[in-house]
Design a protein around this motif. Structure first.
Motif, PDB file in Angstrom:
ATOM      1  N   SER A   1       3.799 -18.617  26.627  1.00 22.19           N
ATOM      2  CA  SER A   1       3.701 -17.208  26.267  1.00 22.19           C
ATOM      3  C   SER A   1       4.992 -16.756  25.617  1.00 22.19           C
ATOM      4  O   SER A   1       6.078 -17.246  25.951  1.00 22.19           O
ATOM      5  CB  SER A   1       3.407 -16.346  27.499  1.00 22.19           C
ATOM      6  N   LEU A   2       4.876 -15.814  24.688  1.00 19.65           N
ATOM      7  CA  LEU A   2       6.019 -15.262  23.968  1.00 19.65           C
ATOM      8  C   LEU A   2       6.022 -13.754  24.174  1.00 19.65           C
ATOM      9  O   LEU A   2       4.995 -13.095  24.013  1.00 19.65           O
ATOM     10  CB  LEU A   2       5.898 -15.595  22.484  1.00 19.65           C
ATOM     11  N   THR A   3       7.169 -13.195  24.547  1.00 14.18           N
ATOM     12  CA  THR A   3       7.303 -11.755  24.740  1.00 14.18           C
ATOM     13  C   THR A   3       8.382 -11.218  23.817  1.00 14.18           C
ATOM     14  O   THR A   3       9.203 -11.977  23.280  1.00 14.18           O
ATOM     15  CB  THR A   3       7.665 -11.421  26.200  1.00 14.18           C
TER      16      THR A   3
ATOM     17  N   LEU B   1      12.000 -11.910  22.313  1.00 13.92           N
ATOM     18  CA  LEU B   1      12.458 -11.614  20.962  1.00 13.92           C
ATOM     19  C   LEU B   1      12.755 -10.123  20.812  1.00 13.92           C
ATOM     20  O   LEU B   1      12.077  -9.277  21.403  1.00 13.92           O
ATOM     21  CB  LEU B   1      11.371 -12.005  19.947  1.00 13.92           C
ATOM     22  N   HIS B   2      13.741  -9.802  20.003  1.00  8.10           N
ATOM     23  CA  HIS B   2      14.041  -8.425  19.623  1.00  8.10           C
ATOM     24  C   HIS B   2      14.059  -8.393  18.099  1.00  8.10           C
ATOM     25  O   HIS B   2      14.981  -8.922  17.461  1.00  8.10           O
ATOM     26  CB  HIS B   2      15.378  -7.972  20.206  1.00  8.10           C
ATOM     27  N   VAL B   3      13.030  -7.787  17.512  1.00 12.70           N
ATOM     28  CA  VAL B   3      12.813  -7.852  16.071  1.00 12.70           C
ATOM     29  C   VAL B   3      13.005  -6.457  15.474  1.00 12.70           C
ATOM     30  O   VAL B   3      12.475  -5.471  15.995  1.00 12.70           O
ATOM     31  CB  VAL B   3      11.384  -8.357  15.752  1.00 12.70           C
ATOM     32  N   THR B   4      13.793  -6.387  14.388  1.00 15.06           N
ATOM     33  CA  THR B   4      14.003  -5.130  13.675  1.00 15.06           C
ATOM     34  C   THR B   4      13.353  -5.236  12.294  1.00 15.06           C
ATOM     35  O   THR B   4      13.654  -6.159  11.528  1.00 15.06           O
ATOM     36  CB  THR B   4      15.495  -4.828  13.522  1.00 15.06           C
ATOM     37  N   LEU B   5      12.474  -4.304  11.977  1.00 11.44           N
ATOM     38  CA  LEU B   5      11.779  -4.295  10.692  1.00 11.44           C
ATOM     39  C   LEU B   5      12.373  -3.236   9.773  1.00 11.44           C
ATOM     40  O   LEU B   5      12.737  -2.141  10.217  1.00 11.44           O
ATOM     41  CB  LEU B   5      10.287  -4.019  10.890  1.00 11.44           C
ATOM     42  N   LYS B   6      12.448  -3.567   8.499  1.00  5.63           N
ATOM     43  CA  LYS B   6      12.916  -2.630   7.488  1.00  5.63           C
ATOM     44  C   LYS B   6      11.724  -1.913   6.857  1.00  5.63           C
ATOM     45  O   LYS B   6      10.659  -2.506   6.676  1.00  5.63           O
ATOM     46  CB  LYS B   6      13.704  -3.363   6.394  1.00  5.63           C
ATOM     47  N   GLU B   7      11.942  -0.640   6.508  1.00  2.71           N
ATOM     48  CA  GLU B   7      10.883   0.103   5.834  1.00  2.71           C
ATOM     49  C   GLU B   7      10.582  -0.511   4.478  1.00  2.71           C
ATOM     50  O   GLU B   7      11.473  -0.966   3.767  1.00  2.71           O
ATOM     51  CB  GLU B   7      11.279   1.573   5.667  1.00  2.71           C
ATOM     52  N   SER B   8       9.290  -0.512   4.121  1.00  2.00           N
ATOM     53  CA  SER B   8       8.856  -1.086   2.854  1.00  2.00           C
ATOM     54  C   SER B   8       8.712   0.006   1.805  1.00  2.00           C
ATOM     55  O   SER B   8       8.277   1.116   2.094  1.00  2.00           O
ATOM     56  CB  SER B   8       7.515  -1.808   3.040  1.00  2.00           C
TER      57      SER B   8
END
Length: 788
Positions: free
Chosen positions: A29-31, A98-105
């Motif tokens: 499992s991935l969290t 995981l701690h993921v940061t997304l950039k606005e498109s």
């Protein structure tokens, strides 16, 4: 086979499958958490590994189970942000969150959207023959689910008039109640006429799933040849969606939908509602009766329908908790719906009646209470459980008491037939229904390659009523008539060839109990009787996807369907009872090929066979219509679809279907005849152009929709000479759609012209449908990423 022994047999099968499969490889499992550049959580983001995917909750968190060991690619995406791809490797038993940061498109989105792979594409890649319609592309149009379905290969929807009129849906050769409909997995068999597919506006929905042939066990019902599951929006965000449309023939449609989630307690409140109304006073050409000669005029006269108004309303309020420790979702709901329908003529008459109806009406009021539960990893990793309980209480009214006789100008003569109504025997009929539905579904992923599932469901209906005028109705419904159905399903999933070959084996057990009255015409004797039956069906679905472009599918199911209440008991007006109907049985085969050229085009072709026994067919005979069994019916067919994205913002989408549906009973006089009143060749084509706009955050599209249905016979082709055969003529329809959205879809306007060329269109039983019609729609959609 009794239901008790069936449950024993299924339980033993579950144990054996689990025992064998425990030798499989372990899964992981991935969290993690998905945030924006300001550190704010992003709910509703898709996290995908291969063909497995989940959506982040209100806090941006996710748990993705059933992953293989080793190195995997993780894809994180959401509308309005750039997609991010990561690699994760297990060196031990677990990996850090995981701690993921997304950039606005900054990419401008096309109006016509193909759903992300975590949802629609994953469904299409299942072994079942399934198609998915994204509701988003229809949200701004004045349309309904039926019109959405008409754009799918193999699907044909026929209506006998305007808004709210009766309709017949056909899917790969089987039609009507052989195709079960669901809302969020709950059967809509007894939800009534106010909650049929042509009442639901698209902005209440997330998607429409169409299963052709074999039906997975989680859609638990006696579906004979396919299923349609409409899913409502459950993205974990706060939103408000308000829409109103105005159209020809005094047509009004409005909807109000919203969701609020408390970020601390995760208390969730949802509201879905709509109201539809139309006078349906569209013009038609009628051959009027000449009172002097007693003959019909040789030339038609244009008149308007005057007693065909329809109104439906629905409000559905849910409250509960989402994304809490003990439940992914637990909701309690209450729904109210009603409708009122004027009948312009007998719905089963061929063509137009000489004398229209001026007072006959139907109506219903319905209270529905729901409870749903869903939880992943319930007490055990990779054990997912969901279930529901639904209670339906409805009252239906049928009124035919007028002694007047109308003409097509709305004028009438009073007291022409004082002892009868306009359809036949007078009727003032009130019918009560109660319906209890329950379901429990469990899935266990033994490892990344194997899984089992079990589904248990019950469906219990009781109906009773009284009729002031008709003794037959009074006696038949003096005591409750009961129909009980139980379904048990078991499935085993196995992936082979490095996960490229997916296989699902399943079996379904059906139990059916009927308790009913069958009085004579005078209603002197209730003639009570009962029936109890059981069946066991089975099937498989298999798909091989050697690469990202090619997919081959095949499936088989031996399915059963038991008669519905209105097929057994009639409608109290024009359909008489036939409680001796036998269950239908069908062997359904599908074989399909899909090819995809990423971001350019995709094509799919599907061949099918439906070998049906004891086919339940509607035999129209004015006020003595009835459902009967045909011993054998065979359907062979092929459907194809293509989607092409061309330069300059142009998209083409089309489908075509050919169906050979024939009586296959050697003892019948109509052996090898095509079944009557069933289209066998139809197609559609949609061309969409994205208009270039000089302003940011705005979109505009124009679509040209074309639909074609080849002519078909209304009766058995071999019964009479070719000169007298009733033929429903070839039909070609064109529609024009224009949409405009600004501020990233918060505010939307659309215009639509249906039947652009004002063609004469005839459908069920050769009855005329509306000509050219116009509509305008305004919609406001606000959510918590748009200053809500």
């Amino acid at each position: 086979m009794s239901m008790y022994r069936l449950l024993q047999w299924v339980g033993i099968g579950c144990f054996l499958l689990l025992s064998v499969s425990l030798f499989g490889q372990a899964s992981r499992s991935l969290t993690g958490t998905v945030l924006d550049e300001n550190g704010q959580s992003i709910p509703g983001a898709t996290v995908r590994v291969g063909e497995l995917g989940v959506v982040t909750d209100l806090d941006g968190k996710f748990i993705l189970s059933g992953l293989p060991t080793g190195t995997v690619k993780v894809m994180i995406s959401v509308v309005g942000y750039e997609t991010q791809e990561l690699q994760v490797t297990w060196n031990g038993a677990s990996v850090a969150p995981l701690h993921v940061t997304l950039k606005e498109s900054t990419t401008v989105l096309e109006n016509v959207v193909i759903r992300g792979k975590s949802e629609a594409s994953l469904l299409r890649e299942q072994a079942y023959a399934v198609e998915v319609i994204e509701a988003k592309q229809f949200n701004n149009l004045s349309t309904d689910v039926n019109e959405m379905l008409c754009r799918i290969a193999g699907v044909n929807v026929r209506q006998s008039g305007g808004l709210g009129s009766g309709f017949t849906l056909s899917l790969n050769g089987l039609s009507g109640n052989r195709i079960r409909t669901f809302i969020n997995g709950v059967p809509m068999d007894y939800f009534g006429s106010s909650l049929t597919l042509n009442n639901f506006p698209p902005n209440l929905l997330s998607a429409v799933e169409v299963y052709k042939g074999a039906v997975p066990i989680h859609l638990s019902s006696d579906a004979l040849g396919g299923a349609i599951n409409i899913t409502t929006t459950d993205v974990p965000i706060n939103y408000l969606d308000v829409a109103y449309s105005l159209g020809s023939f005094h047509t009004h449609r409005a909807s109000l939908n919203g969701q609020w989630i408390d970020t601390k307690s995760h208390l969730t409140v949802r509201l879905k509602s709509f109201i539809n109304h139309s006078d349906n006073n569209y013009p038609m050409e009628v051959f009027l009766l000449n009172r002097e000669t007693g003959q019909l005029d040789e030339t038609p006269t244009e008149v308007r329908r005057f007693h065909d108004a329809y109104t439906s309303r629905m409000a559905w309020l849910e409250a509960g908790f989402t994304d809490v420790k003990w439940a992914d979702e637990f909701m309690l709901g209450a729904m109210y719906s009603d409708n009122a329908n004027e009948l312009q003529q007998n719905p089963f008459v061929t063509g137009l009646s000489v004398f229209p109806l001026g007072h006959v009406t139907t109506a219903e009021q319905k209270d529905i209470y729901t409870a749903t539960y869903r939880k992943q990893d319930l007490g055990l990793q990779d054990l997912n459980v969901r279930g529901y309980a639904v209670w339906v209480n409805s009252t239906e009214h049928y009124t035919d008491t007028s002694a007047a006789r109308y003409d097509w100008f709305g004028d009438f003569e009073p007291d022409v037939h004082p002892t009868t109504g306009e359809l036949g025997r007078k009727s003032l009929f009130q019918l009560q229904r109660t319906n209890l539905l329950t379901n429990l579904h469990g899935e266990y992923s033994i490892n990344a390659l194997q899984g089992i599932a079990i589904n248990l469901s019950t469906n219990v209906l009781a109906l009773w009523g009284e009729d002031v005028y008709q003794p037959q109705n009074n006696t038949q419904y003096s005591t409750p008539n009961r129909v009980s159905k139980g379904t048990v399903g078991l499935s085993y999933t196995l992936k082979l060839l490095q996960g490229t070959w997916h296989n699902t084996l399943f079996t379904k057990g059906y139990g059916y109990t009927l308790e009913a009255n069958n009085p004579d015409y005078q209603g002197n004797d209730p003639n009570a009787f009962s029936d109890q039956q059981g069946r066991v069906g089975l099937g498989f679905a298999s798909t091989w996807k050697p690469n990202d472009r090619v997919q081959i599918k095949g499936s088989f199911e031996r399915a059963y369907r038991f008669p519905e209440s209105f097929e057994l008991y009639g409608d109290g007006l024009a359909v008489i009872p036939n409680p001796t109907l036998l269950p239908e049985q069908s062997e359904n085969y599908n074989l399909g090929l899909r090819y995809t050229q990423p971001d350019r085009w995709q094509a799919e072709v599907n061949g099918f066979v439906r070998n049906t026994q004891d086919y339940i067919r509607f035999r129209p005979q004015l006020t003595r219509s009835q459902y009967i069994n045909d011993p054998r019916v065979l359907a062979l067919g092929i459907d194809a679809s293509v989607l092409a994205r061309l330069p300059w913002g142009i998209q083409l989408q089309g489908s075509a279907t050919y169906l050979d549906l024939r009586n296959n009973d050697p003892e019948a006089t109509v052996y090898r005849d095509r079944l009557p009143n069933e289209p066998y060749a139809f197609a559609n084509l949609v061309a969409t152009y994205g208009l270039p706009l000089p302003w940011d955050r705005q979109q505009a599209t124009v679509s040209f929709v074309q639909q074609y249905v080849h002519e078909f016979f209304l009766d058995w082709p071999s019964i009479s000479s070719s000169d007298s055969k009733s033929v429903i003529p070839r039909q070609y329809l064109a529609h024009l759609e224009l949409t405009y959205s600004f501020q990233d879809g918060r505010y939307n306007l659309s215009g639509q012209v249906s039947n652009l060329f004002d063609a004469q269109v005839f459908d069920n039983f050769n009855q005329p449908r509306p000509g050219r019609a116009y509509s305008l729609k305004a919609r406001v959609y606000l959510h918590n990423r748009s200053s809500f």
